[in-house]
Design a protein around this motif. Structure first.
Motif, PDB file in Angstrom:
ATOM      1  N   PRO A 105     -12.665 -55.041  -2.101  1.00 57.55           N
ATOM      2  CA  PRO A 105     -11.402 -55.433  -2.693  1.00 57.55           C
ATOM      3  C   PRO A 105     -10.240 -54.860  -1.896  1.00 57.55           C
ATOM      4  CG  PRO A 105     -12.542 -53.824  -4.085  1.00 57.55           C
ATOM      5  CD  PRO A 105     -13.481 -54.199  -2.993  1.00 57.55           C
ATOM      6  N   SER A 106      -9.145 -55.596  -1.870  1.00 53.10           N
ATOM      7  CA  SER A 106      -8.020 -55.198  -1.023  1.00 53.10           C
ATOM      8  C   SER A 106      -6.869 -54.592  -1.818  1.00 53.10           C
ATOM      9  CB  SER A 106      -7.503 -56.426  -0.259  1.00 53.10           C
ATOM     10  OG  SER A 106      -7.114 -57.438  -1.178  1.00 53.10           O
ATOM     11  N   ALA A 107      -7.096 -54.262  -3.071  1.00 52.38           N
ATOM     12  CA  ALA A 107      -5.994 -53.774  -3.894  1.00 52.38           C
ATOM     13  C   ALA A 107      -5.518 -52.393  -3.468  1.00 52.38           C
ATOM     14  CB  ALA A 107      -6.426 -53.734  -5.365  1.00 52.38           C
ATOM     15  N   LEU A 108      -6.451 -51.571  -2.959  1.00 51.34           N
ATOM     16  CA  LEU A 108      -6.089 -50.211  -2.593  1.00 51.34           C
ATOM     17  C   LEU A 108      -5.319 -50.217  -1.293  1.00 51.34           C
ATOM     18  CD1 LEU A 108      -6.514 -47.302  -3.564  1.00 51.34           C
ATOM     19  CD2 LEU A 108      -8.532 -47.205  -2.109  1.00 51.34           C
ATOM     20  N   HIS A 109      -4.216 -49.540  -1.232  1.00 45.85           N
ATOM     21  CA  HIS A 109      -3.422 -49.521  -0.006  1.00 45.85           C
ATOM     22  C   HIS A 109      -2.944 -48.105   0.286  1.00 45.85           C
ATOM     23  CE1 HIS A 109       0.355 -49.277  -2.374  1.00 45.85           C
ATOM     24  NE2 HIS A 109      -0.299 -50.052  -3.211  1.00 45.85           N
ATOM     25  N   ALA A 110      -2.683 -47.858   1.571  1.00 46.61           N
ATOM     26  CA  ALA A 110      -2.292 -46.511   1.997  1.00 46.61           C
ATOM     27  C   ALA A 110      -0.872 -46.192   1.553  1.00 46.61           C
ATOM     28  CB  ALA A 110      -2.387 -46.411   3.516  1.00 46.61           C
ATOM     29  N   GLN A 111      -0.655 -44.948   1.156  1.00 48.96           N
ATOM     30  CA  GLN A 111       0.673 -44.472   0.832  1.00 48.96           C
ATOM     31  C   GLN A 111       0.840 -43.090   1.450  1.00 48.96           C
ATOM     32  OE1 GLN A 111       1.952 -45.248  -3.296  1.00 48.96           O
ATOM     33  NE2 GLN A 111      -0.109 -46.014  -3.625  1.00 48.96           N
ATOM     34  N   VAL A 112       2.070 -42.747   1.772  1.00 48.67           N
ATOM     35  CA  VAL A 112       2.324 -41.476   2.436  1.00 48.67           C
ATOM     36  C   VAL A 112       2.138 -40.334   1.453  1.00 48.67           C
ATOM     37  CG1 VAL A 112       4.056 -40.081   3.613  1.00 48.67           C
ATOM     38  CG2 VAL A 112       3.919 -42.527   4.061  1.00 48.67           C
ATOM     39  N   ILE A 113       1.388 -39.335   1.837  1.00 44.93           N
ATOM     40  CA  ILE A 113       1.259 -38.128   1.037  1.00 44.93           C
ATOM     41  C   ILE A 113       1.574 -36.941   1.915  1.00 44.93           C
ATOM     42  CG2 ILE A 113      -0.470 -39.128  -0.491  1.00 44.93           C
ATOM     43  CD1 ILE A 113      -2.606 -37.579   0.997  1.00 44.93           C
ATOM     44  N   GLN A 114       1.923 -35.832   1.291  1.00 45.99           N
ATOM     45  CA  GLN A 114       2.316 -34.638   2.029  1.00 45.99           C
ATOM     46  C   GLN A 114       1.197 -33.607   1.923  1.00 45.99           C
ATOM     47  OE1 GLN A 114       5.150 -34.201   3.826  1.00 45.99           O
ATOM     48  NE2 GLN A 114       4.426 -32.214   4.507  1.00 45.99           N
ATOM     49  N   THR A 115       0.586 -33.249   3.054  1.00 47.06           N
ATOM     50  CA  THR A 115      -0.416 -32.197   3.056  1.00 47.06           C
ATOM     51  C   THR A 115       0.259 -30.885   3.418  1.00 47.06           C
ATOM     52  OG1 THR A 115      -0.992 -32.477   5.391  1.00 47.06           O
ATOM     53  CG2 THR A 115      -2.141 -33.865   3.788  1.00 47.06           C
ATOM     54  N   GLU A 116      -0.543 -29.849   3.684  1.00 49.28           N
ATOM     55  CA  GLU A 116       0.032 -28.549   3.998  1.00 49.28           C
ATOM     56  C   GLU A 116       0.569 -28.488   5.424  1.00 49.28           C
ATOM     57  OE1 GLU A 116      -2.363 -25.152   2.585  1.00 49.28           O
ATOM     58  OE2 GLU A 116      -3.501 -26.617   1.466  1.00 49.28           O
ATOM     59  N   THR A 117       0.306 -29.503   6.232  1.00 46.69           N
ATOM     60  CA  THR A 117       0.870 -29.562   7.569  1.00 46.69           C
ATOM     61  C   THR A 117       2.280 -30.122   7.470  1.00 46.69           C
ATOM     62  OG1 THR A 117      -1.273 -29.919   8.571  1.00 46.69           O
ATOM     63  CG2 THR A 117       0.623 -30.571   9.859  1.00 46.69           C
ATOM     64  N   SER A 118       3.224 -29.403   7.966  1.00 44.46           N
ATOM     65  CA  SER A 118       4.616 -29.874   7.915  1.00 44.46           C
ATOM     66  C   SER A 118       5.292 -29.588   9.233  1.00 44.46           C
ATOM     67  CB  SER A 118       5.377 -29.184   6.780  1.00 44.46           C
ATOM     68  OG  SER A 118       6.734 -29.566   6.798  1.00 44.46           O
ATOM     69  N   LYS A 119       5.464 -30.638  10.034  1.00 44.33           N
ATOM     70  CA  LYS A 119       6.119 -30.454  11.320  1.00 44.33           C
ATOM     71  C   LYS A 119       7.637 -30.450  11.181  1.00 44.33           C
ATOM     72  CE  LYS A 119       2.722 -31.873  14.670  1.00 44.33           C
ATOM     73  NZ  LYS A 119       2.488 -32.638  15.887  1.00 44.33           N
ATOM     74  N   GLY A 120       8.138 -30.659   9.981  1.00 40.11           N
ATOM     75  CA  GLY A 120       9.569 -30.717   9.806  1.00 40.11           C
ATOM     76  C   GLY A 120      10.229 -29.352   9.777  1.00 40.11           C
ATOM     77  N   ALA A 121       9.462 -28.282   9.661  1.00 38.28           N
ATOM     78  CA  ALA A 121      10.031 -26.945   9.540  1.00 38.28           C
ATOM     79  C   ALA A 121       9.390 -26.012  10.554  1.00 38.28           C
ATOM     80  CB  ALA A 121       9.830 -26.427   8.123  1.00 38.28           C
ATOM     81  N   THR A 122       9.349 -26.423  11.805  1.00 39.55           N
ATOM     82  CA  THR A 122       8.719 -25.613  12.828  1.00 39.55           C
ATOM     83  C   THR A 122       9.661 -24.538  13.337  1.00 39.55           C
ATOM     84  OG1 THR A 122       9.409 -27.207  14.503  1.00 39.55           O
ATOM     85  CG2 THR A 122       7.195 -27.468  13.582  1.00 39.55           C
TER      86      THR A 122
END
Length: 454
Positions: A28-45
């Motif tokens: 089935p094609s109902a499931l789709h990818a969505q952005v999630i935030q893991t513990e890796t964060s390149k925004g605060a290097t």
């Protein structure tokens, strides 16, 4: 929907554990990818400069061992996933060996523009390494010192690497909000040696690869205990696949009570007192939990279809994720450790080999999401947020990927990959938990990695 035949117990061992069974399904094609935030964060290097350490003696070993130390420290910090490493071509020409020798303004100014500077002195005398390491805040001219550490070890290449690992972990701990680094962690894996498969160990960066077992048979799914003292795994013997235990402290096998049927894929509870595994002693492969010696075993699943590859929630120890074929093709599920509160996490496809993030919020697993005729897919590594069931795909078009395992800091994932699909070409890869910075740790013939708890 295409129906699937139930595999034999041997097929369970080979495919539900190894993720290679080919069945048919229209996904089935109902499931789709969505952005999630893991513990890796390149925004605060943090932008950090890593100076080559200043030679502290004229001993002939100093140069060689200092080169090992310098390169290891730089790589450890570059691999951490939280730093913007200043290119060495942009560093000042000076090599400060002590606090009195550094001009922080010089390192904070262009072209380095460093926020932090790691530097120090390294020397060998009388067969011993003496290393003094410092971390300075380049933006704080009045009180720049953040960290000062001294190390004294036997003079060897391994000691130089371990000192660098320890200093890197100290820096990462200070600059990551108190999350320990992984430079001293280990990875256990399966190494193919001819017709045999033995359990091997290596450093987190692929160095120091060496055999743990020499059993002359097929051993699978190594799992290191939370205190790093024992390795549980499944090994083929006269009674089929059984769970075995190796003591790293004693350097030998230790007792684990045997059971009937096929017993595979052990997993440690976070307190180190229990082990979950798949056992067919009662017929179908089901998830069982015993104590760390194999005693007091109890079954926690009971459903027609194989249940395999358990993994404890490392934060709470109160839940288990696992793979079940109870609805046909194997899917990812979670449940409480008494077998209640069962939730199906994947919606179609073919899922295998799950690992739980250290904070208990995410699962990483191998998944052929578009499995079936007319919808060719591939087996890739995914991460799913448990609360929302949102997921992201981390690998793409790189061949078959399997057996992901989370690092103890939650920022990295190690996994097995074969670009052409041949099992003999499987090698171990690592990446950040957002799917970036992929690199190989081994050559071909390595499989089923498991990252230590610390």
């Amino acid at each position: 929907m295409h129906s699937a035949k139930r595999p034999s117990p041997i097929r369970h061992a080979q495919f539900y554990c190894l993720g290679a069974l080919l069945l048919l399904l229209t996904v089935p094609s109902a499931l789709h990818a969505q952005v999630i935030q893991t513990e890796t964060s390149k925004g605060a290097t943090v932008r950090i400069a890593v100076a080559d350490f200043k030679p502290g003696s004229s001993d002939p070993q100093t140069g060689t061992l200092k080169t090992t130390f310098d390169s290891t420290l730089y790589a450890d910090l570059a691999n951490a996933g939280i730093f913007d490493i200043v290119s060495k071509s942009l560093l000042p020409q000076s090599s400060p060996g002590a606090p009195a020798e550094i001009n922080v303004q010089q390192w904070a100014a262009p072209p380095a523009n460093a926020a932090m500077v790691a530097f120090g002195g390294f020397g060998v005398a009388g067969g011993r390494i003496t290393c003094n390491g410092f971390l300075f805040d380049a933006k704080n001219q009045q009180y720049p010192q953040v960290l000062a550490k001294q190390y004294n070890e036997d003079a060897s290449d391994d000691s130089a690497r371990q000192i660098a690992h320890r200093f890197a972990d100290e820096i990462i701990f200070r600059l990551s909000g108190g999350t320990p680094g992984i430079a001293e962690s280990k990875i256990f894996y399966v190494k193919v040696t001819g017709a045999d498969k033995e359990i091997w160990e290596m450093d987190y960066d692929g160095a120091n690869q060496h055999a743990i077992t020499h059993l002359g048979t097929v051993s699978l799914s190594p799992r290191i205990s939370p205190d790093n003292s024992r390795v549980a795994f499944s090994s083929l013997g006269r009674d089929g696949f059984q769970i075995h235990m190796y003591s790293l402290l004693l350097g030998r096998m230790v007792n684990f009570s045997g059971a009937g049927g096929t017993n595979l894929s052990p997993a440690w509870s976070p307190n180190g007192k229990d082990i979950a595994y798949s056992s067919s002693r009662s017929g179908d492969p089901e998830i069982w939990i015993s104590d760390a010696n194999g005693s007091l075993a109890r079954r926690i699943t009971s459903f027609r279809g194989p249940d395999v590859s358990p993994a404890f929630n490392p934060r709470t120890g109160a839940q288990i994720a696992w793979i079940s074929g109870r609805t046909g093709l194997p899917q990812l599920y979670i449940m409480d450790t008494d077998g209640s509160a069962v939730q199906r996490m994947t919606d179609g496809g073919y899922a295998t080999s799950v690992s739980w993030s250290p904070n208990g919020q995410f699962l990483t697993f191998a998944w052929d999401r578009k499995y079936g005729p007319g919808a060719p897919g591939g087996q890739d590594i995914y991460v799913m947020e448990i609360a929302t069931k949102k997921w992201i795909q981390l690998t793409h078009d790189g061949g078959r990927c399997d057996f992901p395992s989370w690092s103890p800091d939650g920022r990295h994932i190690v996994y097995a990959n074969t670009a052409d699909g041949k099992a003999s070409h499987m090698k171990i890869m690592t990446m950040l938990a957002d799917g970036t910075d992929k690199r190989a740790l081994t050559g071909p013939g390595a499989d089923m990695p498991n990252w230590s708890w610390k």
